[in-house]
Scaffold this motif. Structure first.
Motif, short mmCIF file in Angstrom:
data_model
loop_
_atom_site.label_atom_id
_atom_site.label_comp_id
_atom_site.label_asym_id
_atom_site.label_seq_id
_atom_site.Cartn_x
_atom_site.Cartn_y
_atom_site.Cartn_z
N ILE A 13 -1.03 4.52 -9.20
CA ILE A 13 -2.02 3.77 -8.57
C ILE A 13 -2.61 2.76 -9.42
O ILE A 13 -3.30 2.31 -9.36
N PHE A 168 -11.50 5.97 -11.52
CA PHE A 168 -11.09 5.47 -10.40
C PHE A 168 -10.36 4.03 -10.40
O PHE A 168 -10.44 3.33 -11.39
N ASP A 169 -9.16 4.02 -9.67
CA ASP A 169 -8.56 2.73 -9.80
C ASP A 169 -7.60 2.69 -8.40
O ASP A 169 -7.53 3.65 -7.67
N GLN A 170 -7.12 1.23 -8.17
CA GLN A 170 -6.60 1.23 -6.83
C GLN A 170 -5.03 0.32 -7.01
O GLN A 170 -5.40 -0.55 -8.05
N ARG A 172 -1.54 -1.37 -4.82
CA ARG A 172 -0.20 -1.39 -3.64
C ARG A 172 0.81 -0.67 -4.19
O ARG A 172 1.44 -0.97 -5.33
N ASP A 185 -1.93 0.56 0.71
CA ASP A 185 -3.17 0.51 -0.13
C ASP A 185 -3.43 1.90 -0.60
O ASP A 185 -3.51 2.65 0.18
N THR A 186 -3.48 2.13 -2.12
CA THR A 186 -3.81 3.22 -2.62
C THR A 186 -5.17 3.16 -3.43
O THR A 186 -5.26 2.09 -4.10
N ALA A 187 -6.00 4.55 -3.40
CA ALA A 187 -7.14 4.56 -4.24
C ALA A 187 -7.14 5.71 -4.80
O ALA A 187 -6.78 6.97 -4.26
N ILE A 221 -5.39 11.11 -4.44
CA ILE A 221 -4.70 9.49 -4.11
C ILE A 221 -5.09 9.52 -2.51
O ILE A 221 -4.61 10.25 -1.89
N SER A 222 -5.51 8.32 -2.12
CA SER A 222 -5.94 8.19 -0.70
C SER A 222 -5.00 7.02 -0.40
O SER A 222 -4.84 6.17 -0.98
N TYR A 223 -4.11 7.07 0.71
CA TYR A 223 -3.18 6.25 1.26
C TYR A 223 -3.67 5.52 2.40
O TYR A 223 -3.85 6.08 3.54
N GLN A 239 -4.28 12.06 2.47
CA GLN A 239 -4.86 12.15 0.95
C GLN A 239 -3.86 13.40 0.19
O GLN A 239 -3.60 14.26 0.79
#
Length: 278
Positions: A13, A168-170, A172, A185-187, A221-223, A239
């Motif tokens: 991510i 934290f990071d994000q 694609r 998009d993932t966080a 991880i959130s998608y 998630q």
């Protein structure tokens, strides 16, 4: 998990580094086969799911010289609130080169042993950008964001961020989901490192010498669907929470769809020997 299941690929991510050279983290990923038993962890009154049992088998094999192959199979028995049940079987296989320039995938879904859909394709990254060539369910080309990462890259970036102390990071992610057309998009939220066995841990199979000195990090991880975010919706599709080892092994899975969530506990872990690079 993809669709109604987990994707480790990762599982899996962060701000991308340049493609074209294998990172030190990728060279340290361990070839293995892991089995996880799944069960329903929670449900709300809105959920049509009354019960879930299942098993996830994940195999990751390869090296920086030969590339990385992943096999993933998830079989679940879903029971609705009326007591009716059905067995679903999701099978995926993929190959990714160590430089993050090539990604091949095949995904098949079965309900009660009848195949309901199949997708196959490949994605290639060049200096001009990234494009996916879909073979099934219909031939077409899909342009990908230049910054999109493939699954093994994504996992390596996640480990790199954890080692660097990021919380934290994000990024694609492109993993061939939804007929090869979806880019997520993932966080990621990354916890503090953990070393040694957890007290009272159910996954005793992971308490072995090969993992005793390997750090792991709790992650969630959130998608997100980019199309929905453009319309102002910022609720994730799902998630994925787990503990990720520095060598790429995952344990203590949870997949949360909002109305219901599944827990996955590792019940088998086998390390796989691969031929060293010349």
């Amino acid at each position: 998990m993809r669709s109604t299941a987990i994707l480790l690929s990762a599982v899996v991510i962060l701000a991308p580094g340049p493609a074209g050279a294998a990172s030190a983290t990728i060279t340290g990923l361990k070839s293995h086969r892991a089995v996880y038993d799944l069960k329903l962890a929670k449900r709300t009154d809105k959920s049509e799911i009354g019960g879930v049992t299942g098993r996830l088998v994940y195999e990751f094999v390869g090296s920086v010289c030969d590339g990385f192959a992943t096999q993933f199979r998830l079989v679940t028995r879903l029971e609705n609130t009326d007591g009716k049940s059905r067995v679903t079987d999701m099978r995926t296989s993929s190959f990714e080169d160590a430089d993050g320039k090539l990604f091949d995938f095949l995904s098949q879904n079965f309900i009660e042993q009848t195949m309901t859909d199949e997708s196959k394709g490949s994605a290639k990254r060049t200096e001009a950008g990234a494009v996916a060539s879909i073979v099934r369910p219909a031939e077409r080309k899909v342009s990908l964001p230049a910054e999109a990462r493939f699954p093994t890259q994504h996992m390596a970036d996640l480990i790199d961020a954890a080692k660097a102390g990021k919380s934290f990071d994000q990024i694609r992610l492109y993993d061939g989901s939804d007929g090869g057309e979806r880019v997520y998009d993932t966080a990621a939220v990354i916890g503090k490192p953990i070393e040694g066995p957890a007290e009272g841990d159910e996954e005793k199979v992971a308490d072995r010498p090969e993992l005793a000195a390997v750090k792991r990090w709790p992650m969630t991880i959130s998608y997100f669907d980019p199309a929905k975010r453009e319309k102002g919706e910022d609720t994730p599709e799902y998630q994925l929470s787990f503990q990720l080892y520095e060598n790429g092994i995952s344990r203590r899975l949870r997949l949360d769809y909002g109305d219901f969530a599944l827990d996955g506990r590792m019940t088998e872990l086998t390390f796989i020997d691969v031929k060293p690079c010349n």
